[in-house]
Design a protein around this motif. Structure first.
Motif, PDB file in Angstrom:
ATOM      1  N   THR A  30      -4.696 -24.718  17.754  1.00  0.00           N
ATOM      2  CA  THR A  30      -5.944 -25.117  18.389  1.00  0.00           C
ATOM      3  C   THR A  30      -6.244 -26.593  18.154  1.00  0.00           C
ATOM      4  O   THR A  30      -7.092 -27.186  18.821  1.00  0.00           O
ATOM      5  CB  THR A  30      -7.124 -24.294  17.875  1.00  0.00           C
ATOM      6  OG1 THR A  30      -7.173 -24.400  16.453  1.00  0.00           O
ATOM      7  CG2 THR A  30      -6.995 -22.837  18.268  1.00  0.00           C
ATOM      8  N   SER A  53      -4.805 -28.779  23.529  1.00  0.00           N
ATOM      9  CA  SER A  53      -5.249 -28.109  22.311  1.00  0.00           C
ATOM     10  C   SER A  53      -6.639 -27.476  22.451  1.00  0.00           C
ATOM     11  O   SER A  53      -6.868 -26.364  21.973  1.00  0.00           O
ATOM     12  CB  SER A  53      -5.249 -29.092  21.149  1.00  0.00           C
ATOM     13  OG  SER A  53      -6.133 -30.184  21.400  1.00  0.00           O
ATOM     14  N   ALA A  54      -7.564 -28.174  23.100  1.00  0.00           N
ATOM     15  CA  ALA A  54      -8.966 -27.737  23.063  1.00  0.00           C
ATOM     16  C   ALA A  54      -9.203 -26.434  23.811  1.00  0.00           C
ATOM     17  O   ALA A  54      -9.899 -25.549  23.305  1.00  0.00           O
ATOM     18  CB  ALA A  54      -9.863 -28.827  23.626  1.00  0.00           C
ATOM     19  N   ASP A  55      -8.606 -26.313  24.993  1.00  0.00           N
ATOM     20  CA  ASP A  55      -8.935 -25.164  25.829  1.00  0.00           C
ATOM     21  C   ASP A  55      -7.715 -24.488  26.424  1.00  0.00           C
ATOM     22  O   ASP A  55      -7.852 -23.583  27.249  1.00  0.00           O
ATOM     23  CB  ASP A  55      -9.873 -25.595  26.962  1.00  0.00           C
ATOM     24  CG  ASP A  55      -9.247 -26.640  27.877  1.00  0.00           C
ATOM     25  OD1 ASP A  55      -9.886 -26.995  28.878  1.00  0.00           O
ATOM     26  OD2 ASP A  55      -8.126 -27.109  27.588  1.00  0.00           O
ATOM     27  N   GLY A  56      -6.536 -24.917  26.019  1.00  0.00           N
ATOM     28  CA  GLY A  56      -5.327 -24.284  26.532  1.00  0.00           C
ATOM     29  C   GLY A  56      -5.013 -24.610  27.976  1.00  0.00           C
ATOM     30  O   GLY A  56      -4.242 -23.885  28.614  1.00  0.00           O
ATOM     31  N   SER A  57      -5.567 -25.691  28.497  1.00  0.00           N
ATOM     32  CA  SER A  57      -5.270 -26.060  29.884  1.00  0.00           C
ATOM     33  C   SER A  57      -3.782 -26.373  30.031  1.00  0.00           C
ATOM     34  O   SER A  57      -3.229 -27.138  29.246  1.00  0.00           O
ATOM     35  CB  SER A  57      -6.077 -27.291  30.305  1.00  0.00           C
ATOM     36  OG  SER A  57      -7.447 -27.001  30.344  1.00  0.00           O
ATOM     37  N   SER A  71       1.826 -20.555  28.008  1.00  0.00           N
ATOM     38  CA  SER A  71       0.686 -19.835  27.451  1.00  0.00           C
ATOM     39  C   SER A  71       0.744 -19.929  25.939  1.00  0.00           C
ATOM     40  O   SER A  71       1.729 -20.409  25.374  1.00  0.00           O
ATOM     41  CB  SER A  71       0.693 -18.371  27.897  1.00  0.00           C
ATOM     42  OG  SER A  71       1.856 -17.724  27.410  1.00  0.00           O
ATOM     43  N   TYR A 107      -8.349 -32.237  25.790  1.00  0.00           N
ATOM     44  CA  TYR A 107      -8.262 -31.426  27.005  1.00  0.00           C
ATOM     45  C   TYR A 107      -7.113 -31.885  27.898  1.00  0.00           C
ATOM     46  O   TYR A 107      -7.007 -31.489  29.060  1.00  0.00           O
ATOM     47  CB  TYR A 107      -9.578 -31.502  27.779  1.00  0.00           C
ATOM     48  CG  TYR A 107     -10.740 -30.904  27.021  1.00  0.00           C
ATOM     49  CD1 TYR A 107     -11.496 -31.681  26.141  1.00  0.00           C
ATOM     50  CD2 TYR A 107     -11.057 -29.556  27.163  1.00  0.00           C
ATOM     51  CE1 TYR A 107     -12.547 -31.130  25.431  1.00  0.00           C
ATOM     52  CE2 TYR A 107     -12.115 -28.999  26.457  1.00  0.00           C
ATOM     53  CZ  TYR A 107     -12.846 -29.785  25.593  1.00  0.00           C
ATOM     54  OH  TYR A 107     -13.881 -29.245  24.889  1.00  0.00           O
TER      55      TYR A 107
END
Length: 130
Positions: A30, A53-57, A71, A107
């Motif tokens: 994360t 890292s922040a939101d998995g974009s 993923s 992001y």
């Protein structure tokens, strides 16, 4: 320091699928942008996909769009690369890299710039036969 271990490569026929895994230790993902890159014999390392890292974009290069999916499983501290519709041109060693430097937004991840990544795994060989 972050350690990475890739797995999941192998020999597959054209049109087949593989799922690569990259387990990270030493830091939670994360806090890490992570990317998949590949290198064919005699060629430079090139970007495939990365995940912020922040939101998995997810971010993809043209070689991955429509065929591959990145993923992550936060509980396993693992990033995956699902590869479908493989062709012989996908043959190479696939590497997992981690982005430590902080001047990138959390992001975003630079999917086309392998030199921006700070730590690498040992790679996993993917061979696609025609």
């Amino acid at each position: 320091q972050v350690q990475l271990e890739e797995s999941g490569g192998g020999l597959v026929q054209a049109g087949g699928s593989l799922r690569l895994s990259c387990v990270a230790s030493g830091q939670t993902i994360t806090q890490l942008g992570m990317g998949w890159f590949r290198q064919a014999p005699g060629k430079e390392r090139e970007g495939v996909s990365c995940i912020a890292s922040a939101d998995g974009s997810p971010y993809y290069t043209n070689i991955a769009k429509g065929r591959f999916a990145i993923s992550r499983d936060l509980g396993k501290n693992t990033v995956y690369l699902q590869m479908n519709s493989l062709t012989p041109d996908d043959t190479g060693v696939y590497y997992c890299g981690v982005l430590i430097r902080t001047y990138y937004s959390a992001y975003f991840c630079p999917v086309t710039l392998p030199k921006e990544y700070d730590y690498w795994g040992q790679g996993t060989q993917v061979t696609v036969s025609s």
